[in-house]
Structure formats: structure tokens, C-alpha cells
Scaffold this motif. Structure first.
Motif, mmCIF file in Angstrom:
data_model
loop_
_atom_site.group_PDB
_atom_site.id
_atom_site.type_symbol
_atom_site.label_atom_id
_atom_site.label_comp_id
_atom_site.label_asym_id
_atom_site.label_seq_id
_atom_site.Cartn_x
_atom_site.Cartn_y
_atom_site.Cartn_z
ATOM 1 N N GLU A 68 -10.428 -14.727 11.100
ATOM 2 C CA GLU A 68 -11.075 -16.006 11.410
ATOM 3 C C GLU A 68 -10.272 -17.177 10.847
ATOM 4 O O GLU A 68 -10.051 -18.184 11.534
ATOM 5 C CB GLU A 68 -12.494 -16.030 10.828
ATOM 6 N N HIS A 69 -9.856 -17.062 9.601
ATOM 7 C CA HIS A 69 -9.104 -18.149 8.974
ATOM 8 C C HIS A 69 -7.767 -18.360 9.663
ATOM 9 O O HIS A 69 -7.375 -19.511 9.941
ATOM 10 C CB HIS A 69 -8.905 -17.861 7.485
ATOM 11 N N ARG A 106 -8.012 -20.095 13.009
ATOM 12 C CA ARG A 106 -8.263 -21.531 12.861
ATOM 13 C C ARG A 106 -7.014 -22.263 12.371
ATOM 14 O O ARG A 106 -6.637 -23.311 12.912
ATOM 15 C CB ARG A 106 -9.423 -21.753 11.879
ATOM 16 N N GLN A 127 -4.174 -22.428 15.007
ATOM 17 C CA GLN A 127 -4.570 -22.840 16.350
ATOM 18 C C GLN A 127 -3.586 -23.879 16.898
ATOM 19 O O GLN A 127 -3.262 -24.860 16.244
ATOM 20 C CB GLN A 127 -5.980 -23.434 16.333
#
Length: 246
Positions: A132-133, A136, A139
Motif C-alpha cells: 500500500e505504501h 502510494r 504513484q
């Protein structure tokens, strides 16, 4: 068919190997000063779910703390000295978060191999949170980091939350079905203890369209053997010995 590979051959282990306190920003800056453009790091979770950089499950070897790192909240981990164990010149160096390192690498155009190094018993969860990190943080970036882990469950967790970020299975010794597990996980590479590679294994793995990487290569004869075998990546502590332009 082997997918395009955007990463350099030479990868600095834990930032600058043993020349600076491992997995600290001081180490990555020193590796960069030696010309390295790709770094390997270890990521695990604090008790409150913050991905931070440390290799060992316990704090004792590389920080002023004691006990299991994953048992402490980030606010406690952030107070530790992660440099004095190495040398007085690095006294007071803090543990970085994965976010810290990501910002440094992205700002400077560096590549990163994130080894997901879960506290025992948290493999799948750690993979999910690191995924998840990373999704993000990177991105919109042209080249994502490369995930690796000895723990298939950690890679499965990362695949669940960041399926677009490439994965590699770490192998210290060949075990029954390990290459099949790598393929089932959609891995793009195998990262082996360098002594495991021979011509037959390189041909088999590359024949499946996977890349062949090695750790931790600190001798010239070992590096030359891997280059002669046609492997794709070399992780080293000896940023002072090997030119990453080679």
C-alpha cells in the motif's frame, strides 16, 4: 519472453554495505556518493503499522533499543540511535521510514529493491502494508521499486495491494518447488545466494522469462563468475570495490 528490465546491474546492499550504518539515510547517501543508482533495503512494520527500515527482528544489534522492533510504536522507534553501533561519526543517526527513503530515491532518480522483512508471524500483513505504501509513494513514477522477500506470504500480501509492482523471490537454499512458487506469485526475478547459481540454473530461470539476481557479492572472483554466467543483478556490500558502471 523476458519482460523489459529497467534496473541497473549493481545494487548497493542496505545502502552502502558496511561502510555506514545499514538501512539509514546516511548509508544510502554514501552509496550514492560511490556512484550507485540502485539500493537494497529491509522494510518491516512498527506496532502501529508504519513501514520502517531494519534488517533484524530485534533492535539490539543496530540500534540503542532492546527487544523486538515490531513491538514498538513508531514514535518510540523514532527516538532510537541507529548509528552509534557502527561508529561515533554516525552517532544519533535515526531509523528511517520507508516514506523517508522513497522521497530521497524519487527526488534523485534512484532505483530501490525493497526486501519485505516481516517480524515473524506478520508476513502477509507486512506485505500488504508495504505494498500500500509503495503504491502510494511511487504513484506516477516511470519505474517502481522491486519487491523481494524470503517469505512467499509477504510477496502474496504485496501482490494483493500493489499488483503492478514487480516481485522477486529470495532463496538462500534451493527447496522443493521454490521456482514453481515464484512463478505462482507472478515474480519477475529470483534473487539467490550467489553460490547457488550455475549455468543450468541460470538457463532454467531465464528460460522461464525471469531475471537472475545475486546476494551478497563481495569478492571480485564471485562477481566475475556471475557476470560470465550472464546473470542480471549483483547486490554488494563493497560499494568501495565495484564500480556500478561496470
Amino acid at each position: 519472453m523476458t519482460a523489459p528490465w529497467p534496473y541497473p546491474r549493481w545494487i548497493a546492499h542496505r545502502g552502502a554495505g558496511k561502510l555506514a550504518p545499514e538501512n539509514t539515510l546516511a548509508a544510502f547517501r554514501l552509496g550514492a556518493a560511490h556512484g550507485y543508482r540502485m539500493f537494497e533495503c529491509d522494510a518491516k512494520l512498527s506496532a502501529d503499522g508504519v513501514p520502517f527500515l531494519m534488517h533484524d527482528a530485534t533492535l539490539d544489534r543496530t540500534t540503542s533499543g532492546r527487544g523486538t522492533g515490531g513491538d514498538l510504536a513508531w514514535r518510540e522507534l523514532a527516538q532510537l540511535d541507529a548509528g552509534s553501533w557502527h561508529s561515533r561519526a554516525h552517532a544519533g543517526e535515526p531509523l528511517p521510514t520507508l516514506d523517508n527513503l522513497a522521497r530521497y530515491c524519487i527526488a534523485n532518480g534512484y532505483f530501490l529493491n525493497i526486501e519485505i522483512k516481516p517480524t515473524p508471524g506478520t508476513e502477509e500483513h507486512t506485505g500488504r502494508v508495504v505494498g500500500e505504501h509503495a503504491a502510494r509513494l511511487w504513484q506516477g513514477q516511470a519505474v517502481p521499486p522491486l519487491f523481494s522477500s524470503f517469505k512467499p506470504d509477504a510477496l502474496a500480501g504485496a501482490r494483493a495491494t500493489a499488483p503492478h509492482i514487480p516481485r522477486a523471490l529470495l532463496i538462500d537454499a534451493l527447496w522443493d518447488g521454490c521456482l514453481d512458487v515464484a512463478r505462482e506469485l507472478g515474480c519477475v526475478a529470483i534473487v539467490c545466494n550467489h553460490a547457488l547459481w550455475d549455468a543450468a540454473l541460470v538457463a532454467q530461470v531465464q528460460g522461464w522469462g525471469l531475471r537472475t539476481l545475486s546476494y551478497t557479492v563481495n569478492d571480485e572472483w564471485a562477481a566475475q563468475r556471475l557476470i560470465d554466467l550472464g546473470t542480471d543483478g549483483i547486490i554488494t556490500d563493497r560499494v568501495d570495490l565495484f564500480s556500478p558502471a561496470a
